[in-house]
Enzyme design. Structure first.
Site, PDB file in Angstrom:
ATOM      1  N   PHE A 191       0.851  -1.195   0.000  1.00 40.35           N
ATOM      2  CA  PHE A 191       0.000   0.000   0.000  1.00 40.35           C
ATOM      3  C   PHE A 191       0.884   1.241   0.000  1.00 40.35           C
ATOM      4  CE2 PHE A 191      -2.374   3.479   1.914  1.00 40.35           C
ATOM      5  CZ  PHE A 191      -3.552   3.439   1.170  1.00 40.35           C
ATOM      6  N   ASP A 210       9.045   2.671   1.669  1.00 37.76           N
ATOM      7  CA  ASP A 210       7.891   3.451   2.124  1.00 37.76           C
ATOM      8  C   ASP A 210       7.732   3.185   3.621  1.00 37.76           C
ATOM      9  OD1 ASP A 210       5.438   4.436   2.829  1.00 37.76           O
ATOM     10  OD2 ASP A 210       4.357   3.609   1.110  1.00 37.76           O
ATOM     11  N   LYS A 240       2.537  10.269   7.975  1.00 39.83           N
ATOM     12  CA  LYS A 240       1.786   9.891   9.178  1.00 39.83           C
ATOM     13  C   LYS A 240       2.266  10.653  10.429  1.00 39.83           C
ATOM     14  CE  LYS A 240      -0.953   6.328   7.583  1.00 39.83           C
ATOM     15  NZ  LYS A 240      -0.572   5.367   6.550  1.00 39.83           N
TER      16      LYS A 240
HETATM   17  C1  LIG Z   1      -0.955   5.591   4.985  1.00 39.56           C
HETATM   18  C2  LIG Z   1       0.079   5.150   4.012  1.00 39.56           C
HETATM   19  C3  LIG Z   1       0.302   5.832   2.800  1.00 39.56           C
HETATM   20  C4  LIG Z   1      -0.579   6.960   2.324  1.00 39.56           C
HETATM   21  O1  LIG Z   1      -0.530   8.058   3.145  1.00 39.56           O
HETATM   22  P1  LIG Z   1      -1.591   9.246   2.906  1.00 39.56           P
HETATM   23  O2  LIG Z   1      -1.128  10.306   3.844  1.00 39.56           O
HETATM   24  O3  LIG Z   1      -2.944   8.710   3.224  1.00 39.56           O
HETATM   25  O4  LIG Z   1      -1.476   9.657   1.497  1.00 39.56           O
HETATM   26  C5  LIG Z   1       1.350   5.405   1.994  1.00 39.56           C
HETATM   27  N1  LIG Z   1       2.123   4.379   2.350  1.00 39.56           N
HETATM   28  C6  LIG Z   1       1.929   3.693   3.497  1.00 39.56           C
HETATM   29  C7  LIG Z   1       2.842   2.575   3.841  1.00 39.56           C
HETATM   30  C8  LIG Z   1       0.890   4.044   4.354  1.00 39.56           C
HETATM   31  O5  LIG Z   1       0.678   3.345   5.469  1.00 39.56           O
END
Ligand SMILES: *Cc1c(COP(=O)(O)O)cnc(C)c1O
Length: 400
Positions: A134, A220, A249
């Site tokens: 994700f 990520d 986050k």
């Molecule tokens: C939450 C998340 C995102 C997306 O972040 P947003 O601020 O909602 O765009 C991307 N990568 C990972 C691993 C996430 O947990």
């Protein structure tokens, strides 16, 4: 407005894009939030892992308040004291060699920047991402995200430059990677999919393959970063470091911020005009992020995540043993935990836990995730454990 009026208004006037839970949250402190009726909940959702330092940490509140009185916005075309300080601080806490940052406003945006950097640096044509991965929901980030429910309706808008390989499968990556691969993008621990850890040796093998083929390794750490797993960045557990690190986050104490951190030689492939963000690096969010990093390090909250996380996971495993008929597995590292059920129990467990004053996060229908603030207390964890145990007993005994 009462609870029902608020819910009705939101349902009527906002675009229907979230699975809503029937709670109106109006206040938070530490690991707890309160609803409009004054009911208190232990918050293991924490804004999907955003409230790492707890809600309304007094030093974050002060940093935001003080900065709001000085300067709120300042675009990247001008210099700003707080942005300068924060960029230095991020370079200092990031793995060695990662020392150039781009500021944006969300996790997806931190990914967008990383894709463009990898393209500009290598000039190549393809990206490899992981199944179950994700990376956000903007069109570029969604191209990397795996889940059919998110991608499916928008498939024709998405980049056809992405190949998805099974997470944890070194051989599959070896077969796919080649000299057209600009980047491999991974979450070191897959979060949204339900907290899946990499097998031993996997991340190192990925690193080596990227080096062999001259591909950029992008981690990520939007969810795993900033102390969540017991280290400031999850990649430190395996001592495998990326060429580009994506953060968001919890990094700005709850205010919106995405950060892309890159090695200098990769960063240098951007020239002015190739990327930008109007709000990115605004002084208000920078002030909050500086305070957040201070708190994380001063209070050694990553250490707390490690110690409390290991207690929490151990106790969840005991509960799992009591409920073998329902629970398949408990997974996690630090305060990034998940319980996988044998069937679609997550929605029920979540609703029943709300009734008992605990907020939990689903990953699909069979997994619940726990991403509590790192300031959660042991007593609060014990309460969460009791609630989960009671809810599971209720389900064993036929639904109640
Ligand atoms: C939450 C998340 C995102 C997306 O972040 P947003 O601020 O909602 O765009 C991307 N990568 C990972 C691993 C996430 O947990």
């Amino acid at each position: 407005m009462n609870e029902k009026e608020i819910m009705d208004l939101e349902d009527k006037y906002t675009i229907n894009s979230y699975y809503k839970r029937p709670v109106v949250i109006v206040k938070g402190k530490g690991a707890e939030v309160w609803d409009i009726n004054g009911r208190k909940y232990i918050d293991c959702v924490a804004g999907h892992g955003v409230a790492i330092l707890g809600h309304c940490h007094p030093e974050i509140v002060k940093a935001i308040r003080d900065q709001a009185e000085r300067l709120i916005s300042c675009p990247g075309t001008f210099y700003n004291d707080l942005r300068a300080k924060l960029a230095k601080k991020i370079a200092e806490i990031s793995p060695s060699g990662l020392n150039k940052v781009f500021f944006s406003n969300s996790g997806a945006e931190s990914i967008e920047c990383s894709i463009k950097l990898a393209k500009a640096y290598t000039g190549r044509t393809r990206i490899i991402a992981a199944k179950r991965g994700f990376h956000g929901r903007t069109v570029g980030a969604l191209s990397l995200t795996w889940k059919a429910e998110y991608r499916g309706p928008f498939q024709s808008l998405l980049g056809s430059y992405v190949d998805h390989v099974p997470f944890g499968d070194e051989e599959a990556l070896k077969e796919r990677i080649n000299r057209e691969t600009m980047a491999v993008v991974l979450e070191p621990i897959q979060g949204e999919a339900g907290v899946f850890l990499p097998p031993d040796g996997y991340l190192k093998a990925v690193r080596d393959l990227c080096d062999d083929y001259g591909a950029v390794l992008i981690f990520d750490e939007v969810q795993t970063g900033f102390g969540r797993t017991g280290k400031i960045f999850a990649c430190e557990h395996w001592k495998v470091y990326p060429d580009i690190l994506c953060l968001a986050k919890g990094i700005a104490g709850g205010l919106p911020m995405g950060i892309t951190v890159a090695k200098e030689e990769i960063a240098n492939s951007f020239k002015p005009g190739m990327h930008g963000s109007t709000y990115g690096g605004n002084p208000l969010c920078c002030a909050s992020a500086l305070a957040a990093i201070d708190i994380l390090i001063k209070e050694r909250l990553y250490k707390r995540a490690e110690i409390l996380g290991s207690f929490f996971k151990g106790e969840l495993e005991k509960i799992a043993k009591e409920h073998l008929r329902l629970v398949r597995e408990v997974r996690g590292l630090g305060l990034m935990l998940a319980i996988q059920f044998r069937f679609s129990l997550a929605p029920k467990v979540i609703l029943k836990s709300i009734d008992r004053g605990v907020l939990l996060l689903p990953s699909g229908k069979t997994i619940i995730r726990l991403l509590p603030p790192l300031v959660i207390t042991k007593d609060q964890i014990k309460t969460v454990l009791e609630v989960i145990d009671q809810v599971l007993w209720g389900l064993e005994n036929g639904g109640g």
